[in-house]
Write a protein that holds these residues in place. Structure first.
Motif, PDB file in Angstrom:
ATOM      1  N   TYR A  46      -3.117   2.489  -3.514  1.00 56.16           N
ATOM      2  CA  TYR A  46      -3.324   3.836  -2.976  1.00 56.16           C
ATOM      3  C   TYR A  46      -4.388   3.821  -1.876  1.00 56.16           C
ATOM      4  O   TYR A  46      -5.475   3.258  -2.060  1.00 56.16           O
ATOM      5  CB  TYR A  46      -3.751   4.736  -4.127  1.00 56.16           C
ATOM      6  CG  TYR A  46      -4.124   6.143  -3.757  1.00 56.16           C
ATOM      7  CD1 TYR A  46      -3.180   7.051  -3.293  1.00 56.16           C
ATOM      8  CD2 TYR A  46      -5.438   6.588  -3.906  1.00 56.16           C
ATOM      9  CE1 TYR A  46      -3.526   8.352  -2.983  1.00 56.16           C
ATOM     10  CE2 TYR A  46      -5.803   7.886  -3.610  1.00 56.16           C
ATOM     11  CZ  TYR A  46      -4.847   8.769  -3.143  1.00 56.16           C
ATOM     12  OH  TYR A  46      -5.196  10.063  -2.845  1.00 56.16           O
ATOM     13  N   GLN A  47      -4.080   4.475  -0.714  1.00 56.96           N
ATOM     14  CA  GLN A  47      -4.951   4.318   0.450  1.00 56.96           C
ATOM     15  C   GLN A  47      -5.504   5.615   1.036  1.00 56.96           C
ATOM     16  O   GLN A  47      -6.278   5.553   1.993  1.00 56.96           O
ATOM     17  CB  GLN A  47      -4.182   3.582   1.564  1.00 56.96           C
ATOM     18  CG  GLN A  47      -3.859   2.142   1.249  1.00 56.96           C
ATOM     19  CD  GLN A  47      -5.088   1.274   1.126  1.00 56.96           C
ATOM     20  OE1 GLN A  47      -6.015   1.369   1.924  1.00 56.96           O
ATOM     21  NE2 GLN A  47      -5.114   0.431   0.100  1.00 56.96           N
ATOM     22  N   ASN A  48      -5.169   6.786   0.507  1.00 56.18           N
ATOM     23  CA  ASN A  48      -5.636   8.038   1.122  1.00 56.18           C
ATOM     24  C   ASN A  48      -7.139   8.031   1.374  1.00 56.18           C
ATOM     25  O   ASN A  48      -7.612   8.470   2.429  1.00 56.18           O
ATOM     26  CB  ASN A  48      -5.295   9.227   0.229  1.00 56.18           C
ATOM     27  CG  ASN A  48      -3.824   9.594   0.260  1.00 56.18           C
ATOM     28  OD1 ASN A  48      -2.965   8.715   0.175  1.00 56.18           O
ATOM     29  ND2 ASN A  48      -3.525  10.879   0.373  1.00 56.18           N
ATOM     30  N   GLU A  49      -7.911   7.537   0.416  1.00 55.44           N
ATOM     31  CA  GLU A  49      -9.373   7.600   0.513  1.00 55.44           C
ATOM     32  C   GLU A  49      -9.946   6.563   1.479  1.00 55.44           C
ATOM     33  O   GLU A  49     -11.139   6.594   1.777  1.00 55.44           O
ATOM     34  CB  GLU A  49      -9.979   7.409  -0.877  1.00 55.44           C
ATOM     35  CG  GLU A  49      -9.608   8.547  -1.829  1.00 55.44           C
ATOM     36  CD  GLU A  49     -10.091   8.292  -3.241  1.00 55.44           C
ATOM     37  OE1 GLU A  49     -10.267   7.089  -3.591  1.00 55.44           O
ATOM     38  OE2 GLU A  49     -10.280   9.261  -3.985  1.00 55.44           O
ATOM     39  N   ASN A  50      -9.115   5.651   1.971  1.00 56.27           N
ATOM     40  CA  ASN A  50      -9.602   4.613   2.890  1.00 56.27           C
ATOM     41  C   ASN A  50      -9.363   4.949   4.365  1.00 56.27           C
ATOM     42  O   ASN A  50      -9.726   4.164   5.241  1.00 56.27           O
ATOM     43  CB  ASN A  50      -8.942   3.277   2.559  1.00 56.27           C
ATOM     44  CG  ASN A  50      -9.380   2.740   1.209  1.00 56.27           C
ATOM     45  OD1 ASN A  50     -10.508   2.972   0.780  1.00 56.27           O
ATOM     46  ND2 ASN A  50      -8.484   2.045   0.521  1.00 56.27           N
ATOM     47  N   VAL A  64      -3.950  -1.421   9.836  1.00 58.05           N
ATOM     48  CA  VAL A  64      -3.395  -2.436   8.937  1.00 58.05           C
ATOM     49  C   VAL A  64      -3.261  -3.803   9.602  1.00 58.05           C
ATOM     50  O   VAL A  64      -3.329  -4.832   8.935  1.00 58.05           O
ATOM     51  CB  VAL A  64      -2.036  -1.979   8.356  1.00 58.05           C
ATOM     52  CG1 VAL A  64      -2.242  -0.823   7.400  1.00 58.05           C
ATOM     53  CG2 VAL A  64      -1.044  -1.602   9.444  1.00 58.05           C
ATOM     54  N   LEU A  93      -4.823  -5.255   2.078  1.00 55.87           N
ATOM     55  CA  LEU A  93      -4.953  -3.934   1.470  1.00 55.87           C
ATOM     56  C   LEU A  93      -4.017  -3.842   0.272  1.00 55.87           C
ATOM     57  O   LEU A  93      -2.929  -4.424   0.278  1.00 55.87           O
ATOM     58  CB  LEU A  93      -4.606  -2.846   2.490  1.00 55.87           C
ATOM     59  CG  LEU A  93      -5.421  -2.850   3.798  1.00 55.87           C
ATOM     60  CD1 LEU A  93      -4.833  -1.872   4.792  1.00 55.87           C
ATOM     61  CD2 LEU A  93      -6.877  -2.507   3.505  1.00 55.87           C
ATOM     62  N   ILE A 138       0.847  -1.191   0.000  1.00 49.98           N
ATOM     63  CA  ILE A 138       0.000   0.000   0.000  1.00 49.98           C
ATOM     64  C   ILE A 138       0.878   1.236   0.000  1.00 49.98           C
ATOM     65  O   ILE A 138       2.062   1.179   0.354  1.00 49.98           O
ATOM     66  CB  ILE A 138      -0.955   0.024   1.207  1.00 49.98           C
ATOM     67  CG1 ILE A 138      -0.174   0.131   2.523  1.00 49.98           C
ATOM     68  CG2 ILE A 138      -1.850  -1.212   1.214  1.00 49.98           C
ATOM     69  CD1 ILE A 138      -1.055   0.321   3.748  1.00 49.98           C
ATOM     70  N   TYR A 139       0.297   2.363  -0.413  1.00 50.80           N
ATOM     71  CA  TYR A 139       1.030   3.614  -0.311  1.00 50.80           C
ATOM     72  C   TYR A 139       0.080   4.756  -0.008  1.00 50.80           C
ATOM     73  O   TYR A 139      -1.120   4.707  -0.310  1.00 50.80           O
ATOM     74  CB  TYR A 139       1.855   3.883  -1.573  1.00 50.80           C
ATOM     75  CG  TYR A 139       1.089   4.343  -2.786  1.00 50.80           C
ATOM     76  CD1 TYR A 139       0.920   5.707  -3.056  1.00 50.80           C
ATOM     77  CD2 TYR A 139       0.566   3.419  -3.693  1.00 50.80           C
ATOM     78  CE1 TYR A 139       0.238   6.136  -4.181  1.00 50.80           C
ATOM     79  CE2 TYR A 139      -0.103   3.841  -4.830  1.00 50.80           C
ATOM     80  CZ  TYR A 139      -0.271   5.197  -5.070  1.00 50.80           C
ATOM     81  OH  TYR A 139      -0.944   5.612  -6.184  1.00 50.80           O
ATOM     82  N   ILE A 140       0.640   5.785   0.624  1.00 54.10           N
ATOM     83  CA  ILE A 140      -0.089   6.984   1.013  1.00 54.10           C
ATOM     84  C   ILE A 140       0.645   8.171   0.418  1.00 54.10           C
ATOM     85  O   ILE A 140       1.883   8.215   0.428  1.00 54.10           O
ATOM     86  CB  ILE A 140      -0.196   7.112   2.546  1.00 54.10           C
ATOM     87  CG1 ILE A 140      -0.874   5.868   3.134  1.00 54.10           C
ATOM     88  CG2 ILE A 140      -0.966   8.352   2.939  1.00 54.10           C
ATOM     89  CD1 ILE A 140       0.050   4.861   3.734  1.00 54.10           C
ATOM     90  N   HIS A 171      -4.963  -7.154   7.563  1.00 57.31           N
ATOM     91  CA  HIS A 171      -5.928  -6.704   6.573  1.00 57.31           C
ATOM     92  C   HIS A 171      -5.314  -6.721   5.174  1.00 57.31           C
ATOM     93  O   HIS A 171      -4.226  -6.185   4.959  1.00 57.31           O
ATOM     94  CB  HIS A 171      -6.441  -5.309   6.935  1.00 57.31           C
ATOM     95  CG  HIS A 171      -7.155  -5.272   8.252  1.00 57.31           C
ATOM     96  ND1 HIS A 171      -8.494  -5.567   8.377  1.00 57.31           N
ATOM     97  CD2 HIS A 171      -6.712  -5.015   9.511  1.00 57.31           C
ATOM     98  CE1 HIS A 171      -8.851  -5.475   9.652  1.00 57.31           C
ATOM     99  NE2 HIS A 171      -7.781  -5.146  10.362  1.00 57.31           N
ATOM    100  N   LEU A 215      -5.645   4.525   9.437  1.00 54.23           N
ATOM    101  CA  LEU A 215      -5.879   3.310   8.659  1.00 54.23           C
ATOM    102  C   LEU A 215      -5.298   2.152   9.452  1.00 54.23           C
ATOM    103  O   LEU A 215      -4.084   2.093   9.685  1.00 54.23           O
ATOM    104  CB  LEU A 215      -5.197   3.407   7.292  1.00 54.23           C
ATOM    105  CG  LEU A 215      -5.292   2.178   6.390  1.00 54.23           C
ATOM    106  CD1 LEU A 215      -6.710   2.024   5.845  1.00 54.23           C
ATOM    107  CD2 LEU A 215      -4.293   2.275   5.239  1.00 54.23           C
TER     108      LEU A 215
END
Length: 356
Positions: A337-341, A321, A334, A302-304, A332, A319
Motif C-alpha cells: 500500500y502506497q497512499n501514505e508514501n 517508481v 517498493l 504496489i497498490y494505490i 525503487h 510517487l
C-alpha cells in the motif's frame, strides 16, 4: 510493444478488471500521480504546452491515479483509473496519424495528455465514445509529441473500460477517430490496425471453437504483437468465471503477464526494433478503485487506493517508481500500500492562463 486486456467475466457481480503491459526498448523514468478534485476551487488543465488560443481547456471532475512517463516535465500520461471506475490505457500504434486538413478550427490536445483528459472529464466508456464520435470529429484535434526520455514520436491509440462492463478502442488515422466499441473487443496490442487484429483473431477463435471438428489449442509463443494478441485472447476466453474481486485481479494479472516480454530481451532481428522488454504492468479494479503497479525489475508489487484520498498530502501528489540519475535508472524497491508514501507535487498539465 504493449498488451492490454479487459476481464469482464461475471458482470452480474461486477468483478471487472483491466490489465496492461508497458514495453519499451530502454528503461524509462516513471512517476505515479494522484489527483484530487478540490470542490472549493476548479482545477483547470490545458491540452498543450505552451498553451495558446487553440489549446483544449478542461476542468477536472473526477479524482484519478495516473502513471506517467517521466520524473520531470514534460510528462506523458500513459495509464490510469478515475473515481468513477473508468480506466484508460495508451498503447503504441505505429500507424497513428493525427493531422487532418480541416483541423485548424479544432482545439488541440497533445496525445500525451489524452489519458488525463479522458479520466478528468468522463465517467464511462459511453462518454468517451461520445467525446470522440463522428459528430465530435471537428472539436478535438490530437497532436503528436515526443515520448519523454526518448527521441521517439508518440504514435498512440487509446483503450478505455468501465465498471458497467463496457470497453472501447480508439485509433486515429489522418486525424479521424476510428472507434471499436463491442463487448467482444477485450484484447489490444500495438499493431497491425485493430480492424486487422480482429480479422486475424477470427482464425484463432475458430481454431479453438466447437465449430472446428479437429480443434487445435496450439498458441503462437513469439513476442510479436499478433502473437501476443492471440495468446491473451486464448487465455482470456478459456477462464472459469470469477467468484470474487481477488479472483478477477489475479486472473487478469496472470493473463497479461503471459503476454509480456522478459527483462533484457534481445531481438536478433534489427528489422523489428519495436519488439521490446516489458518495463511494468498495471492491474486496475473498476469496482473497488484499487490500482496495482508491477515493476518488472523489482520483486515487489504496489497498490494505490482511490477510496482513501485523505492519505494523499495535497491536491496533486506523486510517487516516483523509476528515476534517472546521471543516465542511470533507479528502480525503487517498493512494496504494498502506497497512499501514505506520495509527496506533494505540481500539476504537470495545469492551465498556464485562463483564456477569454
Amino acid at each position: 510493444m504493449c498488451t492490454r486486456i479487459f476481464n469482464n467475466f461475471n458482470k452480474e457481480n461486477n468483478y471487472l478488471t483491466t490489465a496492461r503491459n508497458m514495453d519499451w526498448a530502454t528503461q524509462m523514468p516513471t512517476t505515479i500521480f494522484a489527483f484530487k478534485v478540490n470542490n472549493e476551487e476548479e482545477i483547470i488543465k490545458s491540452g498543450t504546452s505552451p498553451q495558446n488560443e487553440n489549446s483544449l481547456i478542461w476542468t477536472a471532475k473526477y479524482n484519478s491515479i495516473v502513471t506517467m512517463v517521466g520524473t520531470k516535465a514534460p510528462f506523458g500520461a500513459s495509464d490510469g483509473i478515475n473515481s468513477a471506475g473508468l480506466v484508460a490505457n495508451l498503447l503504441y500504434d505505429s500507424s497513428a496519424k493525427y493531422s487532418r486538413k480541416d483541423g485548424s478550427s479544432c482545439k488541440n490536445l497533445d496525445v500525451l495528455r489524452w489519458v488525463q483528459f479522458v479520466l478528468d472529464t468522463c465517467c464511462s466508456v459511453k462518454e468517451v465514445v461520445a467525446a470522440f464520435s463522428e459528430s465530435a470529429q471537428t472539436q478535438i484535434q490530437l497532436i503528436g509529441g515526443i515520448v519523454p526520455g526518448s527521441d521517439k514520436l508518440a504514435a498512440l491509440h487509446l483503450a478505455v473500460s468501465d465498471k458497467f462492463g463496457d470497453s472501447a478502442i480508439i485509433e486515429v488515422h489522418k486525424g479521424k477517430y476510428f472507434i471499436y466499441n463491442n463487448p467482444e473487443f477485450r484484447v489490444m496490442t500495438n499493431e497491425p490496425s485493430y480492424a486487422k487484429q480482429i480479422e486475424l483473431n477470427q482464425f484463432w477463435r475458430w481454431q479453438w471453437s466447437d465449430k472446428n471438428f479437429f480443434p487445435s489449442n496450439t498458441l503462437p509463443g513469439g513476442p510479436f504483437p499478433s502473437d501476443r494478441f492471440a495468446r491473451a485472447s486464448y487465455y482470456l476466453n478459456h477462464l472459469y468465471e470469477t467468484k470474487n474481486i481477488p479472483d478477477s485481479l489475479t486472473q487478469s494479472k496472470s493473463v497479461v503477464m503471459n503476454a509480456s516480454v522478459p527483462v533484457n530481451f534481445k531481438s536478433n532481428n534489427p528489422q523489428f526494433p519495436n519488439i521490446a522488454q516489458t518495463l511494468w504492468s498495471t492491474v486496475a479494479c473498476h469496482n473497488n478503485l484499487k490500482y496495482y503497479f508491477y515493476n518488472t525489475r523489482t520483486m515487489g508489487e504496489i497498490y494505490i487506493d482511490l477510496n482513501q484520498l485523505e492519505k494523499f498530502p495535497s491536491t496533486v501528489s506523486k510517487l516516483v517508481v523509476i528515476s534517472e540519475d546521471d543516465h542511470q535508472f533507479i528502480n525503487h524497491e517498493l512494496f504494498g500500500y502506497q497512499n501514505e508514501n506520495f509527496i506533494e507535487a505540481l500539476d504537470p498539465f495545469a492551465s498556464e492562463l485562463i483564456l477569454a
